[in-house]
Write an enzyme that holds these catalytic residues in place. Sequence first.
Site, PDB file in Angstrom:
ATOM      1  N   ASP A   9       9.581-135.882  41.475  1.00 23.96           N
ATOM      2  CA  ASP A   9       9.343-135.362  42.819  1.00 23.96           C
ATOM      3  C   ASP A   9       7.957-135.856  43.228  1.00 23.96           C
ATOM      4  OD1 ASP A   9       8.523-133.852  44.994  1.00 23.96           O
ATOM      5  OD2 ASP A   9       9.251-131.954  44.178  1.00 23.96           O
ATOM      6  N   ILE A  10       7.876-136.654  44.272  1.00 23.59           N
ATOM      7  CA  ILE A  10       6.612-137.309  44.632  1.00 23.59           C
ATOM      8  C   ILE A  10       5.513-136.292  44.962  1.00 23.59           C
ATOM      9  CG2 ILE A  10       6.990-137.590  47.125  1.00 23.59           C
ATOM     10  CD1 ILE A  10       5.944-140.502  46.771  1.00 23.59           C
ATOM     11  N   GLY A  31      14.172-134.530  54.152  1.00 22.47           N
ATOM     12  CA  GLY A  31      13.934-135.455  53.035  1.00 22.47           C
ATOM     13  C   GLY A  31      12.542-135.324  52.446  1.00 22.47           C
ATOM     14  N   ASP A  33       9.768-136.251  53.681  1.00 24.82           N
ATOM     15  CA  ASP A  33       8.834-135.796  54.717  1.00 24.82           C
ATOM     16  C   ASP A  33       8.735-134.263  54.695  1.00 24.82           C
ATOM     17  OD1 ASP A  33       7.207-135.828  56.941  1.00 24.82           O
ATOM     18  OD2 ASP A  33       8.725-136.531  58.345  1.00 24.82           O
ATOM     19  N   SER A 121      13.179-145.444  53.752  1.00 21.30           N
ATOM     20  CA  SER A 121      14.387-145.772  54.529  1.00 21.30           C
ATOM     21  C   SER A 121      15.697-145.643  53.750  1.00 21.30           C
ATOM     22  CB  SER A 121      14.327-147.176  55.163  1.00 21.30           C
ATOM     23  OG  SER A 121      13.406-147.197  56.241  1.00 21.30           O
ATOM     24  N   GLY A 123      17.121-143.002  52.462  1.00 22.14           N
ATOM     25  CA  GLY A 123      17.769-141.691  52.530  1.00 22.14           C
ATOM     26  C   GLY A 123      18.467-141.528  53.869  1.00 22.14           C
ATOM     27  N   VAL A 124      17.918-140.638  54.705  1.00 27.31           N
ATOM     28  CA  VAL A 124      18.476-140.383  56.040  1.00 27.31           C
ATOM     29  C   VAL A 124      18.642-141.686  56.831  1.00 27.31           C
ATOM     30  CG1 VAL A 124      17.968-139.262  58.266  1.00 27.31           C
ATOM     31  CG2 VAL A 124      17.464-138.073  56.140  1.00 27.31           C
TER      32      VAL A 124
HETATM   33  N1  AR6 Z   1      10.269-137.030  45.965  1.00 23.30           N
HETATM   34  C1  AR6 Z   1      10.680-138.320  45.866  1.00 23.30           C
HETATM   35  N2  AR6 Z   1      11.702-138.820  46.597  1.00 23.30           N
HETATM   36  C2  AR6 Z   1      12.325-137.977  47.462  1.00 23.30           C
HETATM   37  C3  AR6 Z   1      11.948-136.628  47.635  1.00 23.30           C
HETATM   38  C4  AR6 Z   1      10.861-136.158  46.838  1.00 23.30           C
HETATM   39  N3  AR6 Z   1      10.432-134.901  46.925  1.00 23.30           N
HETATM   40  N4  AR6 Z   1      12.770-136.075  48.581  1.00 23.30           N
HETATM   41  C5  AR6 Z   1      13.632-137.021  48.982  1.00 23.30           C
HETATM   42  N5  AR6 Z   1      13.368-138.176  48.301  1.00 23.30           N
HETATM   43  P1  AR6 Z   1      14.346-139.798  53.211  1.00 23.30           P
HETATM   44  P2  AR6 Z   1      14.129-142.087  55.080  1.00 23.30           P
HETATM   45  C6  AR6 Z   1      14.042-139.485  48.384  1.00 23.30           C
HETATM   46  O1  AR6 Z   1      15.598-139.367  53.879  1.00 23.30           O
HETATM   47  O2  AR6 Z   1      15.453-142.617  54.677  1.00 23.30           O
HETATM   48  C7  AR6 Z   1      13.029-137.561  57.512  1.00 23.30           C
HETATM   49  O3  AR6 Z   1      13.645-136.553  58.242  1.00 23.30           O
HETATM   50  C8  AR6 Z   1      15.446-139.535  48.922  1.00 23.30           C
HETATM   51  O4  AR6 Z   1      16.378-139.133  47.922  1.00 23.30           O
HETATM   52  O5  AR6 Z   1      13.332-138.769  52.877  1.00 23.30           O
HETATM   53  O6  AR6 Z   1      12.970-143.040  55.238  1.00 23.30           O
HETATM   54  C9  AR6 Z   1      11.876-138.230  58.256  1.00 23.30           C
HETATM   55  O7  AR6 Z   1      11.213-137.323  59.105  1.00 23.30           O
HETATM   56  C10 AR6 Z   1      15.559-141.008  49.276  1.00 23.30           C
HETATM   57  O8  AR6 Z   1      15.857-141.782  48.105  1.00 23.30           O
HETATM   58  O9  AR6 Z   1      13.560-140.935  54.105  1.00 23.30           O
HETATM   59  C11 AR6 Z   1      12.583-139.308  59.023  1.00 23.30           C
HETATM   60  O10 AR6 Z   1      13.140-138.807  60.224  1.00 23.30           O
HETATM   61  C12 AR6 Z   1      14.136-141.378  49.725  1.00 23.30           C
HETATM   62  O11 AR6 Z   1      13.299-140.299  49.277  1.00 23.30           O
HETATM   63  C13 AR6 Z   1      13.690-139.739  58.090  1.00 23.30           C
HETATM   64  O12 AR6 Z   1      13.962-138.600  57.275  1.00 23.30           O
HETATM   65  C14 AR6 Z   1      13.971-141.517  51.231  1.00 23.30           C
HETATM   66  O13 AR6 Z   1      14.791-140.568  51.890  1.00 23.30           O
HETATM   67  C15 AR6 Z   1      13.256-140.880  57.196  1.00 23.30           C
HETATM   68  O14 AR6 Z   1      14.350-141.324  56.444  1.00 23.30           O
END
Ligand code: AR6
Length: 171
Positions: A9-10, A31, A33, A121, A123-124
């Site tokens: 978990d970052i 996510g 963020d 990028s 994830g969502v």
């Molecule tokens: N630690 C490490 N990695 C994580 C954590 C964590 N705590 N939580 C999620 N991930 P995403 P995006 C991973 O969706 O695709 C937000 O709403 C996750 O499993 O967080 O860049 C923002 O406000 C995935 O592999 O980011 C934007 O609107 C990776 O982090 C949008 O989502 C990225 O997933 C950005 O989407």
Amino acid sequence: MHVEAVGTDITTERVDAIVNAANPGLLGGGGVDGAIHAAGGPEILAECRQRKADLPGGLLPRGQAVATTGGRLAARWVIHTAGPVYAPGKDRRAVLRSCYVQSLRLASELGAESIAFPAISAGVYGWPMDDAARVAVSAVRDTDAPGIELVRFALFGQRALNAFTQALANT
Ligand code: AR6
């Protein structure tokens, strides 16, 4: 510069700077963020508002990066970058690459020696994990960031860890 991939978990990372996969509005989201704002507390959002006030239209261009305090996190700084939304048939790899390059340069300017990245990028925003990992690793390896000794990809889930481990082995 040592580059590594770990499953974690970052928000728990003990590095000088962690990178947030934010959106151009900079006011939080889901996510990683959401996790960073929840763990780091309201000081991060307050500084995001300040950074936003300095940006044209209040928006961070995708591929750019800004820094705030780490608030209650172990990390001193959070570097917020907005990745591209994946769109089949459109090549936005340069924008994704730029997120890593600009974040590293900013961390270097701040005086950070260690930095952790999530899979921006992937994830969502829908970017296929294997390709996200290849772009991330090649961007980091090609960037000159004086003072940065450690780059850690801090990844959620086995699939992300496998993709980045493979990209590190092949790049
Ligand atoms: N630690 C490490 N990695 C994580 C954590 C964590 N705590 N939580 C999620 N991930 P995403 P995006 C991973 O969706 O695709 C937000 O709403 C996750 O499993 O967080 O860049 C923002 O406000 C995935 O592999 O980011 C934007 O609107 C990776 O982090 C949008 O989502 C990225 O997933 C950005 O989407």
